[in-house]
Scaffold this motif. Structure first.
Motif, PDB file in Angstrom:
ATOM      1  N   TYR A 108       0.843  -1.204   0.000  1.00 55.51           N
ATOM      2  CA  TYR A 108       0.000   0.000   0.000  1.00 55.51           C
ATOM      3  C   TYR A 108       0.872   1.246   0.000  1.00 55.51           C
ATOM      4  N   LYS A 140      -3.676  -1.081  -8.223  1.00 58.38           N
ATOM      5  CA  LYS A 140      -5.069  -0.811  -7.889  1.00 58.38           C
ATOM      6  C   LYS A 140      -5.139   0.610  -7.341  1.00 58.38           C
ATOM      7  N   ARG A 182      -7.112   3.665  -5.343  1.00 52.30           N
ATOM      8  CA  ARG A 182      -8.168   3.957  -4.366  1.00 52.30           C
ATOM      9  C   ARG A 182      -8.077   5.428  -3.969  1.00 52.30           C
ATOM     10  N   GLU A 222     -11.138   3.574  -9.999  1.00 55.25           N
ATOM     11  CA  GLU A 222     -11.139   2.606  -8.877  1.00 55.25           C
ATOM     12  C   GLU A 222     -11.684   1.260  -9.367  1.00 55.25           C
ATOM     13  N   SER A 261      -9.414  -2.314 -10.243  1.00 53.54           N
ATOM     14  CA  SER A 261      -9.644  -3.078  -9.000  1.00 53.54           C
ATOM     15  C   SER A 261      -8.976  -4.462  -8.967  1.00 53.54           C
ATOM     16  N   THR A 290      -1.545  -1.324  -4.053  1.00 53.99           N
ATOM     17  CA  THR A 290      -2.706  -0.434  -3.997  1.00 53.99           C
ATOM     18  C   THR A 290      -2.172   0.968  -3.766  1.00 53.99           C
ATOM     19  N   ILE A 311      -3.116   4.665  -2.933  1.00 55.22           N
ATOM     20  CA  ILE A 311      -4.244   5.380  -2.343  1.00 55.22           C
ATOM     21  C   ILE A 311      -3.950   6.872  -2.418  1.00 55.22           C
ATOM     22  N   THR A 324      -9.880   4.088   5.275  1.00 57.76           N
ATOM     23  CA  THR A 324      -8.833   3.077   5.063  1.00 57.76           C
ATOM     24  C   THR A 324      -9.233   1.703   5.589  1.00 57.76           C
TER      25      THR A 324
END
Ligand code: IPE
Ligand code: IPE
Ligand code: MG
Length: 237
Positions: A53, A95, A97, A117, A121, A127, A129, A174
Protein backbone atom coordinates in the motif's frame (compact mmCIF):
# COMPACT_ATOMS: atom_id res chain seq x y z
CA UNK A 1 19.77 -12.38 15.65
CA UNK A 2 18.28 -9.21 14.17
CA UNK A 3 15.15 -9.28 12.07
CA UNK A 4 14.37 -6.58 9.50
CA UNK A 5 11.00 -4.79 9.43
CA UNK A 6 8.52 -5.46 6.66
CA UNK A 7 7.14 -2.46 4.86
CA UNK A 8 3.54 -3.10 3.96
CA UNK A 9 2.09 0.42 4.09
CA UNK A 10 4.15 3.43 3.02
CA UNK A 11 2.61 6.89 3.29
CA UNK A 12 4.06 10.10 1.84
CA UNK A 13 3.29 13.76 2.44
CA UNK A 14 4.36 15.15 -0.93
CA UNK A 15 5.37 18.67 0.10
CA UNK A 16 7.53 21.39 -1.44
CA UNK A 17 6.16 21.73 -4.98
CA UNK A 18 5.58 25.48 -4.66
CA UNK A 19 8.99 26.21 -3.15
CA UNK A 20 10.71 24.04 -5.77
CA UNK A 21 9.19 26.24 -8.48
CA UNK A 22 9.74 29.54 -6.65
CA UNK A 23 13.45 28.68 -6.17
CA UNK A 24 13.73 28.36 -9.93
CA UNK A 25 11.85 31.60 -10.59
CA UNK A 26 8.88 29.65 -11.95
CA UNK A 27 5.17 29.89 -11.07
CA UNK A 28 4.04 27.46 -8.32
CA UNK A 29 1.97 25.48 -10.81
CA UNK A 30 5.18 24.30 -12.54
CA UNK A 31 6.13 22.64 -9.25
CA UNK A 32 2.79 20.84 -9.12
CA UNK A 33 3.22 19.67 -12.73
CA UNK A 34 6.71 18.33 -12.03
CA UNK A 35 5.45 16.77 -8.80
CA UNK A 36 2.82 14.77 -10.70
CA UNK A 37 5.60 13.14 -12.78
CA UNK A 38 7.37 12.02 -9.61
CA UNK A 39 4.13 10.41 -8.41
CA UNK A 40 4.29 8.07 -11.39
CA UNK A 41 7.96 7.17 -10.79
CA UNK A 42 7.54 6.48 -7.09
CA UNK A 43 4.30 4.54 -7.58
CA UNK A 44 5.73 2.30 -10.29
CA UNK A 45 8.82 1.64 -8.21
CA UNK A 46 6.66 0.64 -5.22
CA UNK A 47 4.60 -1.71 -7.44
CA UNK A 48 7.77 -3.61 -8.34
CA UNK A 49 9.41 -3.58 -4.93
CA UNK A 50 7.02 -5.55 -2.73
CA UNK A 51 5.17 -2.64 -1.14
CA UNK A 52 1.49 -3.45 -0.71
CA UNK A 53 0.00 0.00 0.00
CA UNK A 54 1.24 3.45 -0.94
CA UNK A 55 -0.81 6.38 0.36
CA UNK A 56 -0.03 9.81 -1.11
CA UNK A 57 -1.29 13.08 0.34
CA UNK A 58 -2.43 15.04 -2.70
CA UNK A 59 -4.96 17.59 -1.36
CA UNK A 60 -5.87 18.30 2.26
CA UNK A 61 -9.12 19.54 3.79
CA UNK A 62 -7.09 22.66 4.66
CA UNK A 63 -5.81 23.24 1.11
CA UNK A 64 -9.13 24.97 0.20
CA UNK A 65 -7.61 28.00 1.97
CA UNK A 66 -5.29 28.50 -1.03
CA UNK A 67 -6.00 31.03 -3.80
CA UNK A 68 -8.81 29.95 -6.12
CA UNK A 69 -6.48 29.87 -9.14
CA UNK A 70 -4.13 27.38 -7.45
CA UNK A 71 -7.04 25.17 -6.36
CA UNK A 72 -8.47 25.17 -9.88
CA UNK A 73 -5.08 24.31 -11.32
CA UNK A 74 -4.69 21.41 -8.87
CA UNK A 75 -8.15 20.05 -9.79
CA UNK A 76 -7.30 20.22 -13.51
CA UNK A 77 -3.96 18.54 -12.87
CA UNK A 78 -5.65 15.74 -10.94
CA UNK A 79 -8.07 15.19 -13.82
CA UNK A 80 -5.22 15.06 -16.34
CA UNK A 81 -3.22 12.79 -14.08
CA UNK A 82 -6.06 10.28 -13.75
CA UNK A 83 -6.59 10.33 -17.51
CA UNK A 84 -2.91 10.08 -18.51
CA UNK A 85 -1.92 7.52 -15.91
CA UNK A 86 -4.70 5.07 -16.60
CA UNK A 87 -2.28 2.83 -18.54
CA UNK A 88 0.35 3.06 -15.80
CA UNK A 89 -2.18 1.56 -13.36
CA UNK A 90 -3.35 -1.17 -15.68
CA UNK A 91 0.07 -2.16 -17.08
CA UNK A 92 1.77 -2.31 -13.69
CA UNK A 93 -0.99 -4.12 -11.78
CA UNK A 94 -1.72 -1.10 -9.60
CA UNK A 95 -5.07 -0.81 -7.89
CA UNK A 96 -6.20 2.78 -7.40
CA UNK A 97 -8.17 3.96 -4.37
CA UNK A 98 -9.17 7.39 -3.14
CA UNK A 99 -9.60 8.40 0.50
CA UNK A 100 -11.02 11.67 1.76
CA UNK A 101 -14.33 13.43 1.27
CA UNK A 102 -14.64 13.49 -2.50
CA UNK A 103 -18.25 14.70 -2.31
CA UNK A 104 -16.69 18.19 -2.38
CA UNK A 105 -15.39 17.64 -5.95
CA UNK A 106 -17.39 18.31 -9.10
CA UNK A 107 -19.24 15.35 -10.54
CA UNK A 108 -17.05 14.71 -13.66
CA UNK A 109 -13.99 14.46 -11.38
CA UNK A 110 -15.85 12.22 -8.91
CA UNK A 111 -16.94 9.96 -11.77
CA UNK A 112 -13.35 9.69 -13.05
CA UNK A 113 -12.16 8.69 -9.59
CA UNK A 114 -14.87 6.03 -9.20
CA UNK A 115 -14.29 4.69 -12.71
CA UNK A 116 -10.54 4.32 -12.24
CA UNK A 117 -11.14 2.61 -8.88
CA UNK A 118 -13.41 0.13 -10.61
CA UNK A 119 -11.24 -0.41 -13.71
CA UNK A 120 -8.05 -0.95 -11.72
CA UNK A 121 -9.64 -3.08 -9.00
CA UNK A 122 -7.89 -6.28 -10.14
CA UNK A 123 -4.40 -4.81 -9.65
CA UNK A 124 -2.32 -7.18 -7.53
CA UNK A 125 1.11 -5.54 -7.25
CA UNK A 126 0.25 -2.43 -5.27
CA UNK A 127 -2.71 -0.43 -4.00
CA UNK A 128 -2.04 3.24 -4.56
CA UNK A 129 -4.24 5.38 -2.34
CA UNK A 130 -4.61 9.06 -3.17
CA UNK A 131 -5.70 11.25 -0.27
CA UNK A 132 -8.02 13.80 -1.87
CA UNK A 133 -9.77 16.45 0.19
CA UNK A 134 -8.42 14.38 3.02
CA UNK A 135 -8.04 15.37 6.67
CA UNK A 136 -7.36 12.96 9.52
CA UNK A 137 -9.81 14.68 11.86
CA UNK A 138 -12.47 14.88 9.15
CA UNK A 139 -12.03 11.17 8.45
CA UNK A 140 -12.27 10.21 12.14
CA UNK A 141 -15.37 12.39 12.57
CA UNK A 142 -17.02 10.77 9.52
CA UNK A 143 -16.03 7.32 10.78
CA UNK A 144 -17.62 7.98 14.20
CA UNK A 145 -20.86 9.19 12.63
CA UNK A 146 -20.95 6.04 10.47
CA UNK A 147 -19.99 3.66 13.26
CA UNK A 148 -22.38 4.89 15.95
CA UNK A 149 -25.34 6.06 13.88
CA UNK A 150 -27.53 3.22 15.02
CA UNK A 151 -26.37 3.19 18.67
CA UNK A 152 -28.66 4.33 21.45
CA UNK A 153 -27.44 6.18 24.54
CA UNK A 154 -27.90 2.92 26.44
CA UNK A 155 -25.73 0.98 23.96
CA UNK A 156 -22.99 3.57 24.29
CA UNK A 157 -23.08 3.42 28.10
CA UNK A 158 -22.11 -0.24 28.07
CA UNK A 159 -19.78 -0.27 25.12
CA UNK A 160 -16.23 -1.55 25.54
CA UNK A 161 -13.33 0.80 24.60
CA UNK A 162 -11.53 -1.85 22.56
CA UNK A 163 -14.73 -2.45 20.63
CA UNK A 164 -15.03 1.31 19.99
CA UNK A 165 -11.49 1.34 18.56
CA UNK A 166 -12.31 -1.62 16.33
CA UNK A 167 -15.50 0.05 15.09
CA UNK A 168 -13.72 3.32 14.31
CA UNK A 169 -10.87 1.51 12.51
CA UNK A 170 -13.39 -0.38 10.40
CA UNK A 171 -15.34 2.77 9.55
CA UNK A 172 -12.38 4.86 8.39
CA UNK A 173 -11.80 5.45 4.67
CA UNK A 174 -8.83 3.08 5.06
CA UNK A 175 -10.97 0.19 6.42
CA UNK A 176 -9.25 -3.09 5.54
CA UNK A 177 -5.86 -1.42 4.96
CA UNK A 178 -3.15 -2.01 7.57
CA UNK A 179 -1.73 0.82 9.70
CA UNK A 180 1.07 2.93 8.26
CA UNK A 181 4.54 1.43 8.76
CA UNK A 182 6.60 4.30 7.40
CA UNK A 183 5.54 7.92 6.93
CA UNK A 184 7.78 10.18 4.83
CA UNK A 185 7.42 13.93 4.47
CA UNK A 186 9.40 15.77 1.81
CA UNK A 187 9.93 19.55 1.73
CA UNK A 188 11.68 20.05 5.07
CA UNK A 189 8.75 20.66 7.43
CA UNK A 190 8.50 18.33 10.42
CA UNK A 191 4.77 18.11 10.90
CA UNK A 192 1.91 15.78 10.09
CA UNK A 193 -0.55 18.40 8.73
CA UNK A 194 -3.64 16.30 9.56
CA UNK A 195 -2.53 13.21 7.59
CA UNK A 196 -3.55 9.67 8.64
CA UNK A 197 -3.71 10.58 12.35
CA UNK A 198 -5.33 7.34 13.51
CA UNK A 199 -3.41 5.01 11.18
CA UNK A 200 0.07 6.44 11.94
CA UNK A 201 0.00 5.93 15.70
CA UNK A 202 3.04 3.64 15.52
CA UNK A 203 4.46 4.66 12.14
CA UNK A 204 8.18 5.31 11.79
CA UNK A 205 8.67 8.89 10.65
CA UNK A 206 11.17 10.16 8.08
CA UNK A 207 11.60 13.79 7.10
CA UNK A 208 13.70 14.97 4.19
CA UNK A 209 14.51 18.53 3.07
CA UNK A 210 14.19 17.42 -0.59
CA UNK A 211 11.30 19.16 -2.34
CA UNK A 212 8.83 16.66 -3.77
CA UNK A 213 9.72 17.30 -7.46
CA UNK A 214 13.36 16.40 -6.64
CA UNK A 215 12.47 13.25 -4.70
CA UNK A 216 13.79 10.06 -6.31
CA UNK A 217 13.56 6.29 -6.04
CA UNK A 218 17.22 6.41 -4.95
CA UNK A 219 16.36 8.57 -1.91
CA UNK A 220 13.32 6.41 -1.20
CA UNK A 221 15.48 3.28 -1.22
CA UNK A 222 17.83 4.83 1.34
CA UNK A 223 14.95 5.83 3.62
CA UNK A 224 13.50 2.31 3.37
CA UNK A 225 16.87 0.72 4.13
CA UNK A 226 17.08 2.84 7.27
CA UNK A 227 13.49 1.92 8.21
CA UNK A 228 14.19 -1.81 7.83
CA UNK A 229 16.85 -1.72 10.52
CA UNK A 230 14.91 0.28 13.11
CA UNK A 231 13.81 -1.41 16.30
CA UNK A 232 10.03 -1.07 16.41
CA UNK A 233 8.92 -1.70 19.98
CA UNK A 234 5.17 -0.90 19.85
CA UNK A 235 5.38 -0.13 23.55
CA UNK A 236 7.01 -3.42 24.45
CA UNK A 237 10.67 -4.19 25.07
C1 IPE B 1 2.50 20.15 -1.87
O1 IPE B 1 3.29 21.22 -2.24
C2 IPE B 1 1.30 19.97 -2.78
C3 IPE B 1 0.02 20.35 -2.18
C4 IPE B 1 -0.18 20.72 -0.95
C5 IPE B 1 -1.13 20.33 -3.06
P1 IPE B 1 2.97 22.71 -1.75
O2 IPE B 1 2.07 23.34 -2.73
O3 IPE B 1 2.49 22.71 -0.35
O4 IPE B 1 4.41 23.35 -1.84
P2 IPE B 1 5.09 24.30 -0.78
O5 IPE B 1 5.05 23.60 0.54
O6 IPE B 1 4.30 25.57 -0.78
O7 IPE B 1 6.49 24.48 -1.28
C1 IPE C 1 0.35 19.01 3.31
O1 IPE C 1 1.08 20.06 2.77
C2 IPE C 1 -0.76 18.60 2.37
C3 IPE C 1 -0.33 17.95 1.15
C4 IPE C 1 0.90 17.59 0.84
C5 IPE C 1 -1.40 17.63 0.24
P1 IPE C 1 0.73 21.58 3.12
O2 IPE C 1 1.73 22.41 2.40
O3 IPE C 1 -0.69 21.85 2.86
O4 IPE C 1 0.98 21.62 4.68
P2 IPE C 1 1.27 22.84 5.64
O5 IPE C 1 0.24 23.90 5.36
O6 IPE C 1 2.65 23.33 5.33
O7 IPE C 1 1.19 22.28 7.02
MG1 MG D 1 3.40 22.83 1.47
Amino acid sequence: MSKTNTLSHLAIIMDGNGRWAENKGLPRREGHKEGAKIVRQITTWCAHNSICYLTLYAFSTENWKRPKTEIEFLMQLLKKYLENERQTYLENGIKFRAIGDITMFNSPLRDMILKLEEDSSKGKNLTQILALNYGGRDEIARACIKAFKSYSAKDLENIDKTEVQRLITNSLDTAGIPDVDLLIRTGGEMRISNFLLWQSSYAELAFTPTFWPDFSTHELENIILNFKNKLRRFGGL
